[in-house]
Every structure is written in C-alpha cells, then in structure tokens.
Design an enzyme around this catalytic site. Sequence first.
Site, PDB file in Angstrom:
ATOM      1  N   SER A  45       1.011  -1.364   0.326  1.00  0.00           N
ATOM      2  CA  SER A  45       0.005   0.296  -0.041  1.00  0.00           C
ATOM      3  C   SER A  45       0.870   1.224  -0.026  1.00  0.00           C
ATOM      4  CB  SER A  45      -0.577   0.500   1.071  1.00  0.00           C
ATOM      5  OG  SER A  45      -0.382  -0.054   3.108  1.00  0.00           O
ATOM      6  N   GLU A  46       2.211   1.410   0.310  1.00  0.00           N
ATOM      7  CA  GLU A  46       3.085   2.082   0.459  1.00  0.00           C
ATOM      8  C   GLU A  46       5.186   1.444   0.027  1.00  0.00           C
ATOM      9  OE1 GLU A  46       2.050   5.511   0.585  1.00  0.00           O
ATOM     10  OE2 GLU A  46      -0.046   4.707   1.529  1.00  0.00           O
ATOM     11  N   THR A  47       4.763   2.437  -0.378  1.00  0.00           N
ATOM     12  CA  THR A  47       6.414   2.350  -0.580  1.00  0.00           C
ATOM     13  C   THR A  47       7.068   3.698  -0.322  1.00  0.00           C
ATOM     14  OG1 THR A  47       6.536   0.512  -1.961  1.00  0.00           O
ATOM     15  CG2 THR A  47       9.264   1.907  -1.677  1.00  0.00           C
TER      16      THR A  47
END
Length: 268
Positions: A45-47
């Site tokens: 969902s996030e990097t």
Amino acid sequence: MTMRQYVVDAFTDTVFRGNPAAVCMPESWPSDELMADIAMENRFSETAFIVREPEEWHLRWFTPGGEIDLCGHATLASAYVVLRFVEPDTDVVRFRTMSGVLTVIRTRGSAGADVFTMDFPAFDLRPTPVTDAMEQALGARPIEAWLGRDLLCVMPDERTVRDLNPDQELVKGLPGLLANVTAAGDAGSGFDCVSRSFAPKLDVPEDPVCGSGHCHILPYWSSRLGTTALTAYQASTRGGIIHATVNNGRVGLGGSAALFSVGTILPD
C-alpha cells in the site's frame, strides 16, 4: 543507481501482521517516475523513500497509484529503519514531508518491542449526508458520515465493520480519497474503536492498518467519547493496534514494528 530497501511490518511486533511498507534509502533523489515504478513493483500500500538532508530526513510516500500527502505506517517503518540501522544512539527522528515536519519518538521497550510515536496533524471533519451510494458501495448503511481528506463512515457496531465486503468500483465513486469505516469497539474488547480503510482510488483495495485514516477516525472518537487517549484496532485480515492521543489538532499515533527483509534494488 542502486538503493537499499527494507520491508517493515508496522503497527505490530510480529511479522506477517500489521501493515507492510517498503522503505527505500537512495543516496540522492531518484526521478518521480522511478519511484512510482518501484512502488508499483512492490505492490505494498505504501513505499517510502527517505534521503538524509542537513537538518532532517526528507520523506516521500508512493502508493501503487501514485504519490500521497500523508501515510502513517510507512512513516513508522521509516523511523524504525533510521533509528535501528542509521542513528541507533538517538530516539528521535524528524521527517520533512508534504504534510510538514513529522516527528517520531522511540520509547525503548525493556521487555517488549520498542514503540514509535508519531506526531501527525488531525484532519478537520465536516458532516456529510449518508447516501444510498455509500450503502451500496460498502454493503451496509452508515449511521453517520464525515468528510476530511477521506470519507469517514460510522457504522452501528463492530460486527458490521468486520463483515464488510465492499464493491471496490463503487467505492471509487464515493467522496474523499480513502473510505474509512469505523464503529465503537465491543464491550470488553479493550479497544475504543475498530475500523477498516479502503483505497481503490490509489490501487489499494484495503489498507491493512492506515495511519492517515486514523487522523480522521481518532479525532471523531476522541470527541464522541470525551477522552484524549484511545486504543484503536484496525480489523483487516492482518490486523493492527494503534495507541493514540488526540490534542490541539494533533494526533499521536504509537505502534511497534517488525523487520521482514533487507535487500538491494537494482533498477538499472
């Protein structure tokens, strides 16, 4: 350009729980296109991408659908990486971000895992009408709806939140960037509130534990319950616990983290 990448499970002290984030540490900033490609490749969902600058770290967050202005679990993961691997003798790290300077403080656990507490802005909420479109998209009718950056839908009970199976295409048509759904925690559960967060507009069907979503959820429950200290549970498949405070337009989000992997990205 090569860069070290850490995969960290946030808001948990056990791998395979909480919310996984990749934390990339390039020596200098890659192009926006490369960061977007890495986020798409990772499919978390996030990097997060962090670069050391003279007075603080600079932090940016990318979803598979593009850059975002605020993310809790990837900030916690970034602080975990900095304070464990780069600056292990300090317990405070500051990140310059699209949402201003965010401070994270580590409390070292004497027996359990360290806790990282993030100082985040609370989103202003305004009431918005409950609509048939919300009910059709989420599969249950909210009893209240509020709008900040995200949509916040309040459900009648915890079971309704846990049992939701939303229509992701219809969720895209709702107002707000994410759709956060919440209810009061069941009596005896130990949680003031439970929630789930859906982000199909960002190519993330469900965010396992959403820090920025709780910058909507927690101010609501703080006002409703008349308390500034809350414990929240995100009732996704992975699950995660957030220990929080709400004061003067700020939200303190506290949680632990667990390291899953360390590797090197070879984009060339």
